[in-house]
Enzyme design. Structure first.
Site, short mmCIF file in Angstrom:
data_model
loop_
_atom_site.label_atom_id
_atom_site.label_comp_id
_atom_site.label_asym_id
_atom_site.label_seq_id
_atom_site.Cartn_x
_atom_site.Cartn_y
_atom_site.Cartn_z
CD GLU A 97 16.78 16.45 41.91
OE1 GLU A 97 16.55 15.45 41.21
OE2 GLU A 97 15.96 16.91 42.73
CB CYS A 112 15.46 14.60 44.77
SG CYS A 112 13.91 15.52 45.02
CE LYS A 126 15.45 11.94 41.30
NZ LYS A 126 14.78 13.25 41.11
#
Length: 515
Positions: free
Chosen positions: A268, A377, A343
């Site tokens: 990431e 994440c 995300k």
């Protein structure tokens, strides 16, 4: 002599694939066709269109949908002949659809009662047959209702009733129709569809054989389906140009290619390494300057994916769209095509320092190694997302991450392994290590990247295919086997996907305009 406008007499009948806009009309049609049976839910039909849109047909007459049919592909040899409707359809969601299967399995046909003498059912059956021939499938199998049986249930057994229908002594609207359409009787299944009171829950297992079926060498029962993954534990160090960054990326891509990898995974926001030479102290301004490299980043990874013949999970990168900053992970396929995943869950740190905005859609991507998903994440820490992408067919979930301490890393690590267990999928972590003392809010990193499996006898003892040593620049290479995963889902010590209580709970993804 006046001319006649023939068009005003036209009533167009169209057979086509079902589309999302048809769902409400189909739900209403089912209540008319099967008033005493449990109807589809919207999420069932949405799943059909996500998993196997080519297998869902409808007939439209003068703008009204008057009939439809649903189906999936299976390897029928893998199922018990005494199976139920729930077993063969994964409780109506058809997420067990197997594109490499041999048999088309029909799970429903419905025709509006006002149009049942227009041969609508025959049109739908012919569409199935044409598709089976086009896809070179061995046969079509159906579990057929016997809706008139309840009238004779006190006089004869299901076997006796079916025999009388076959000999044309009794008319059954479904079984008689299927026999007339070239289907042959295989057996009678009890408790096939419990809410089918008219059939007393019984069904006839019927088959139509494709006489043009051609056995091909590539269509065989797989003993294995290995997918090789290289996940990078990337060192964040000061650099002085984009070329230095490109050299590091190419080195790892080359190594992964030399190992014969199908995927190489980067962490990431590892492109924040570029901030180390931007000489910008304000994090919010630095991230906007970083977005100016988006086209260079995309061009670089697209070139490497094609040149080195490897699918690249390009970590993630900050991108500016319509004045907002998004954290986006890109999939660069080795055929040169590109996909992206925003995300969805933004950490307090990302909001405070960079002003990152959340995305609003989770995707499942087709690759030459099956369906995959990317959860960036923090997103892996929300189990609903992993369950959703699993139901949409993902077998590998990639998680690029960036954490600055051991506690943050372990949240990602433990959740990734939990997702592998509860969804019977493979999960992959790729994180950053090292330091960027010149870059505000990116000064320290902590990671231990790895490749994880479900926990059962079939897989490595600790559910770990491979993992890096913590906090050093390195990589790990491992093979995941999609065939072993498929078998595990059918015969594991526990089967979390099959044993879910869909009657009690379910995961639905809202449309953005509903939020």
């Amino acid at each position: 002599m006046s001319s006649i406008d023939e068009s005003k007499f036209e009533k167009k009948i169209i057979l086509r694939n079902i589309e999302e806009k048809d769902i409400d009309e189909l739900l209403a049609l089912q209540k008319i066709c099967f008033p005493n049976m449990d109807p589809w839910k919207r999420e069932h039909l949405e799943s059909h269109l996500d998993v196997f849109p080519e297998g869902q047909f409808c007939v439209e007459y003068d703008g009204q949908i008057i009939g439809s049919c649903s189906s999936l592909i299976v390897n029928f040899d893998e199922y018990d002949e005494k199976h139920t409707w729930d077993e063969i359809t994964d409780e109506g969601y058809i997420t067990n659809h197997d594109p490499e299967g041999y048999n088309l399995y029909g799970i429903e046909v419905m025709v509006h009662p006002d149009f049942r003498r227009m041969k609508i059912g025959r049109r739908l059956y012919e569409a199935r047959k044409e598709m089976a021939e086009k896809l070179n499938l061995k046969s079509i199998i159906i579990g057929g209702r016997i809706p008139n049986y309840h009238k004779y249930a006190d006089q004869m057994t299901p076997r006796e009733y079916v025999k009388e229908v076959v000999h044309h002594n009794i008319y059954d609207p479904v079984l008689t129709f299927q026999l007339m359409n070239g289907f042959t009787l295989m057996r009678i299944n009890q408790e096939y569809l419990p809410d089918d009171k008219a059939s007393n829950a019984h069904a006839t297992l019927m088959e139509w054989n494709n006489i043009d079926y051609r056995a091909t060498s590539k269509r065989h029962f797989k003993t294995s389906f290995p997918v090789r993954i290289t996940t990078i534990q990337y060192m964040m160090r000061q650099i002085h140009s984009f070329d230095e960054f490109a050299n590091q990326v190419e080195y790892y891509t080359d190594v992964a290619s030399d190992y014969g990898s199908d995927f190489v995974v980067f962490p990431e926001i590892f492109t924040t390494q570029l901030m180390s030479y931007l000489d910008e102290k304000s994090p919010s301004q630095a991230v906007r300057r970083l977005t100016q490299y988006t086209e260079d980043y995309i061009e670089l990874f697209t070139e490497f994916a094609v040149r080195y013949n490897v699918n690249i999970i390009g970590g993630s990168h900050f991108v500016e769209e319509e004045g907002k900053i998004y954290n986006i992970a890109y999939l660069f396929r080795r055929d040169g095509t590109i996909e992206k995943q925003y995300k969805l869950h933004i950490t307090p740190n990302e909001r405070k320092w960079w002003g990152v905005s959340p995305g609003d859609k989770v995707n499942v991507f087709d690759t030459d190694c099956g369906k995959i998903a990317i959860l960036i994440c923090y997103d892996i820490e929300f189990p609903e997302l992993s369950r959703y992408v699993t139901d949409k067919g993902a077998r590998i979930i990639f998680t690029p991450f960036c954490t600055d301490d051991r506690q943050g890393y372990l949240r990602v690590r433990y959740c990734s392994q939990a997702r592998a267990v509860e969804n019977q999928v493979y999960t992959v972590l790729s994180g950053t290590v090292g330091n960027l003392p010149q870059t505000e809010n990116m000064d320290v990193q902590y990671a231990q990247s790895g490749i994880f499996t479900p926990s059962d006898f079939t897989f490595p003892r600790d559910g770990i295919i491979g993992e890096c040593n913590p906090n050093i620049e390195t990589l790990v290479v491992g093979d995941v086997d999609l065939e072993i995963l498929r078998r595990h889902r059918r015969s594991g010590s526990v089967m979390q996907l099959r044993d879910r209580r869909r009657d009690l709970y379910e995961v639905n993804m809202k449309k953005q305009d509903e939020q």
